[in-house]
Design a protein around this motif. Sequence first.
Motif, short mmCIF file in Angstrom:
data_model
loop_
_atom_site.label_atom_id
_atom_site.label_comp_id
_atom_site.label_asym_id
_atom_site.label_seq_id
_atom_site.Cartn_x
_atom_site.Cartn_y
_atom_site.Cartn_z
N THR A 113 0.65 -1.28 -0.19
CA THR A 113 0.01 -0.15 0.04
C THR A 113 0.92 1.27 -0.06
N ALA A 114 0.76 2.13 -1.06
CA ALA A 114 1.45 3.40 -1.12
C ALA A 114 1.19 4.04 -2.38
N VAL A 115 1.53 5.21 -2.36
CA VAL A 115 1.21 6.00 -3.77
C VAL A 115 2.45 5.72 -4.69
N TYR A 116 2.35 5.24 -5.91
CA TYR A 116 3.20 4.66 -6.75
C TYR A 116 3.28 5.78 -7.66
N TYR A 117 4.71 6.22 -7.88
CA TYR A 117 5.15 7.15 -9.00
C TYR A 117 6.09 6.55 -10.23
N CYS A 118 5.92 7.00 -11.29
CA CYS A 118 6.92 6.77 -12.33
C CYS A 118 7.63 7.90 -12.50
N ALA A 119 9.03 7.93 -12.61
CA ALA A 119 9.90 8.92 -13.04
C ALA A 119 10.90 8.59 -14.04
N LEU A 120 11.49 9.59 -14.59
CA LEU A 120 12.52 9.51 -15.70
C LEU A 120 13.91 10.09 -15.38
N GLU A 121 14.83 9.48 -15.55
CA GLU A 121 16.28 9.98 -15.37
C GLU A 121 17.18 10.04 -16.62
N ARG A 122 17.51 11.16 -16.96
CA ARG A 122 18.15 11.42 -18.29
C ARG A 122 19.46 10.81 -18.46
N SER A 123 20.09 10.50 -17.66
CA SER A 123 21.59 10.03 -17.81
C SER A 123 21.45 8.71 -18.10
N GLY A 124 20.42 7.71 -17.63
CA GLY A 124 20.04 6.48 -18.09
C GLY A 124 21.15 5.64 -17.03
N MET A 125 21.46 6.00 -16.28
CA MET A 125 22.35 5.43 -14.95
C MET A 125 21.73 4.16 -14.40
N GLY A 126 20.41 4.31 -14.25
CA GLY A 126 19.70 3.24 -13.35
C GLY A 126 19.87 3.61 -11.89
N TYR A 127 19.76 4.87 -11.43
CA TYR A 127 19.83 4.95 -10.05
C TYR A 127 18.73 4.47 -9.30
N THR A 128 18.88 4.00 -8.21
CA THR A 128 17.84 3.75 -7.39
C THR A 128 17.31 4.45 -6.00
N THR A 129 17.88 5.63 -6.36
CA THR A 129 17.41 6.49 -5.25
C THR A 129 16.56 7.64 -6.12
N ALA A 130 15.64 8.39 -5.32
CA ALA A 130 15.00 9.44 -5.99
C ALA A 130 15.58 10.72 -6.56
N LEU A 131 16.52 11.05 -5.79
CA LEU A 131 17.30 12.48 -6.21
C LEU A 131 17.51 12.80 -7.62
N PRO A 132 18.12 11.64 -8.30
CA PRO A 132 18.84 11.91 -9.66
C PRO A 132 17.56 12.02 -10.70
N TYR A 133 16.53 11.67 -10.23
CA TYR A 133 15.41 11.53 -11.35
C TYR A 133 14.82 12.84 -11.58
N ASP A 134 14.57 13.11 -12.98
CA ASP A 134 14.50 14.60 -13.52
C ASP A 134 13.01 14.84 -13.57
N TYR A 135 12.19 13.90 -13.87
CA TYR A 135 10.80 13.90 -14.08
C TYR A 135 9.91 13.11 -13.40
N TRP A 136 8.88 13.64 -12.74
CA TRP A 136 8.03 12.91 -12.13
C TRP A 136 6.48 12.66 -12.30
N GLY A 137 5.73 11.63 -12.19
CA GLY A 137 4.22 11.84 -12.25
C GLY A 137 3.57 12.17 -11.30
N GLN A 138 2.46 12.19 -11.33
CA GLN A 138 1.67 12.87 -10.28
C GLN A 138 1.30 11.68 -9.05
N GLY A 139 1.45 10.45 -9.39
CA GLY A 139 1.36 9.35 -8.43
C GLY A 139 -0.03 9.00 -8.53
N THR A 140 -0.34 7.45 -8.28
CA THR A 140 -1.44 6.88 -8.10
C THR A 140 -1.61 6.02 -7.05
N GLN A 141 -2.33 6.06 -6.23
CA GLN A 141 -2.80 5.33 -5.18
C GLN A 141 -3.02 3.76 -5.40
#
Length: 124
Positions: free
Chosen positions: A91-119
């Motif tokens: 149970t959570a709000v789920y977000y998709c996000a895009l990261e431009r470098s393509g490095m595959g980070y698993t932390t949120a900070l490097p991501y450049d674009y985010w969706g609004q989330g879905t519960q």
Amino acid sequence: QVQLVESGGGSVQAGGSLTLSCAGSGRTFGSYYMGWFRQAPGKEREFVAGMRWSGGRTYYEDFVKGRFTISRDNAKNTVYLQMNGLNPDDTAVYYCALERSGMGYTTALPYDYWGQGTQVTVSS
């Protein structure tokens, strides 16, 4: 302008399934990395799964391995998260996000674009 729009959230009972969609627009995403994150009340946002938009290896956190599947449809510019065997801990709000470098980070900070989330709510 890049936009990400999630859909597909809802309420299910434990053991149920949902498929989340993330539709991207505004440019071609080529080598960008797409990540799915989630955030439960009172907890930090955590990485769930990811893949490069152009394809290739997928990555899953241990707590969803074998239950969740990330995939994409380039023709629709959409990435999906198929979630099976859901439990109340999901149970959570789920977000998709895009990261431009393509490095595959698993932390949120490097991501450049985010969706609004879905519960997503899973009841026992």
